[in-house]
Motif scaffolding. Structure first.
Motif, PDB file in Angstrom:
ATOM      1  N   CYS A 217     -11.174  14.668 -56.273  1.00 61.45           N
ATOM      2  CA  CYS A 217     -12.041  14.089 -57.317  1.00 61.45           C
ATOM      3  C   CYS A 217     -13.171  13.340 -56.618  1.00 61.45           C
TER       4      CYS A 217
ATOM      5  N   GLU B  29      -5.243   9.293 -72.102  1.00 56.48           N
ATOM      6  CA  GLU B  29      -5.716   9.906 -70.851  1.00 56.48           C
ATOM      7  C   GLU B  29      -7.034   9.249 -70.476  1.00 56.48           C
TER       8      GLU B  29
ATOM      9  N   LEU C 279     -13.966   9.220 -66.030  1.00 55.40           N
ATOM     10  CA  LEU C 279     -13.664  10.441 -65.285  1.00 55.40           C
ATOM     11  C   LEU C 279     -12.838  11.383 -66.138  1.00 55.40           C
TER      12      LEU C 279
ATOM     13  N   LEU D 293      -6.576  12.366 -52.984  1.00 54.95           N
ATOM     14  CA  LEU D 293      -7.038  12.288 -54.371  1.00 54.95           C
ATOM     15  C   LEU D 293      -8.564  12.220 -54.427  1.00 54.95           C
TER      16      LEU D 293
ATOM     17  N   TRP E  38      -4.353   8.553 -51.218  1.00 53.94           N
ATOM     18  CA  TRP E  38      -5.618   8.174 -51.865  1.00 53.94           C
ATOM     19  C   TRP E  38      -6.755   9.061 -51.360  1.00 53.94           C
TER      20      TRP E  38
ATOM     21  N   HIS F 277      -9.234   7.474 -67.557  1.00 56.70           N
ATOM     22  CA  HIS F 277      -9.419   7.345 -66.121  1.00 56.70           C
ATOM     23  C   HIS F 277     -10.851   6.872 -65.894  1.00 56.70           C
TER      24      HIS F 277
ATOM     25  N   VAL G 228      -7.315  12.465 -63.923  1.00 56.21           N
ATOM     26  CA  VAL G 228      -7.039  12.550 -62.495  1.00 56.21           C
ATOM     27  C   VAL G 228      -5.529  12.527 -62.320  1.00 56.21           C
ATOM     28  N   ASP G 229      -4.984  13.436 -61.533  1.00 48.52           N
ATOM     29  CA  ASP G 229      -3.538  13.471 -61.295  1.00 48.52           C
ATOM     30  C   ASP G 229      -3.177  12.442 -60.225  1.00 48.52           C
ATOM     31  N   THR G 230      -2.715  11.277 -60.672  1.00 47.66           N
ATOM     32  CA  THR G 230      -2.395  10.189 -59.751  1.00 47.66           C
ATOM     33  C   THR G 230      -0.934  10.193 -59.312  1.00 47.66           C
TER      34      THR G 230
ATOM     35  N   LEU H 180     -14.278   9.556 -56.793  1.00 46.58           N
ATOM     36  CA  LEU H 180     -13.431   8.502 -56.236  1.00 46.58           C
ATOM     37  C   LEU H 180     -13.864   8.104 -54.827  1.00 46.58           C
TER      38      LEU H 180
ATOM     39  N   LEU I  36     -10.111   2.351 -59.508  1.00 48.07           N
ATOM     40  CA  LEU I  36      -9.771   3.423 -60.438  1.00 48.07           C
ATOM     41  C   LEU I  36      -8.796   2.826 -61.435  1.00 48.07           C
TER      42      LEU I  36
ATOM     43  N   VAL J 245      -6.460   3.406 -64.737  1.00 46.15           N
ATOM     44  CA  VAL J 245      -5.774   4.522 -65.390  1.00 46.15           C
ATOM     45  C   VAL J 245      -4.934   3.995 -66.549  1.00 46.15           C
TER      46      VAL J 245
END
Length: 194
Positions: A127, A149, A75, A123, A120, A151, A78-80, A130, A140, A142
């Motif tokens: 995205c 970076e 991916l 998120l 979740w 993902h 992704v801002d987790t 997901l 996912l 990470v």
């Protein structure tokens, strides 16, 4: 956790000295083999090719076992942060009951946290891939350690292989000089296998 992945985590990647067998029929399995998620025990089981075929269909086995898929999708980042997990190497597993767990590797095995399911869902809305993660059997994954970076949507058995690798390579308080190059190789292999 017990079962196939617990043995892998305890022994580490070098624990391949004894041959593995199918946990349903006891036939030998190849090094690369399928896994089933046993819903009642919340465990992963090693299976041979013929046994894995029995559980390939939706609802096969009455839902007691679910075949772990082989899909690997890289991916965009992704801002987790909204998931509230303070580590850079972690995987998130949505569960069939709607909960979400985060697990990160450590020298002792996987550390586990509960994640806010609303975070979740937010998120997943931001995205869309997901939203396609299959509960219990995909995650996912990470890696934001040391400027990485990475993902990925991966099978959960990949995540536990990563946990076993970190456990086997970790030295001292910060991991030492072997663990992070080994993690980088793990993610490079994901790229090759996807």
């Amino acid at each position: 956790m017990s079962g196939a992945l617990a043995r892998l985590i305890r022994s580490g990647p070098a624990g391949a000295g004894r041959p593995e067998t199918c946990e349903l029929c006891a036939a030998p399995v190849a090094e690369e083999h399928a896994h089933l998620f046993e819903t009642a025990a919340d465990e992963i089981r090693c299976v041979c090719g013929p046994c894995s075929v029995l559980f390939a269909g939706q609802g096969a086995g009455g839902g007691r076992y679910r075949l772990v898929p082989r899909r690997r999708v890289r991916l965009a980042p992704v801002d987790t942060a909204a998931l509230g997990v303070p580590v850079g190497l972690v995987f998130f597993v949505p569960r069939a009951d709607g909960t979400v767990t985060a697990q990160g590797p450590s020298p002792a095995g996987a550390m586990r946290w509960e994640v806010d399911s609303g975070a979740w869902q937010g998120l997943a809305a931001a995205c869309p891939p997901l939203a396609s993660v299959v509960p219990d059997v995909e995650a996912l994954l990470v890696n934001t350690v040391r400027g990485q970076e990475e993902h990925w949507i991966v099978p959960v058995d990949d995540c536990f292989r990563m946990v076993a690798l970190v456990r086997a390579e970790w030295q001292g308080l910060s991991g030492g000089g072997r663990v992070w190059p080994a993690a980088a190789r793990f993610f490079a292999e994901l790229t090759e296998r996807s």
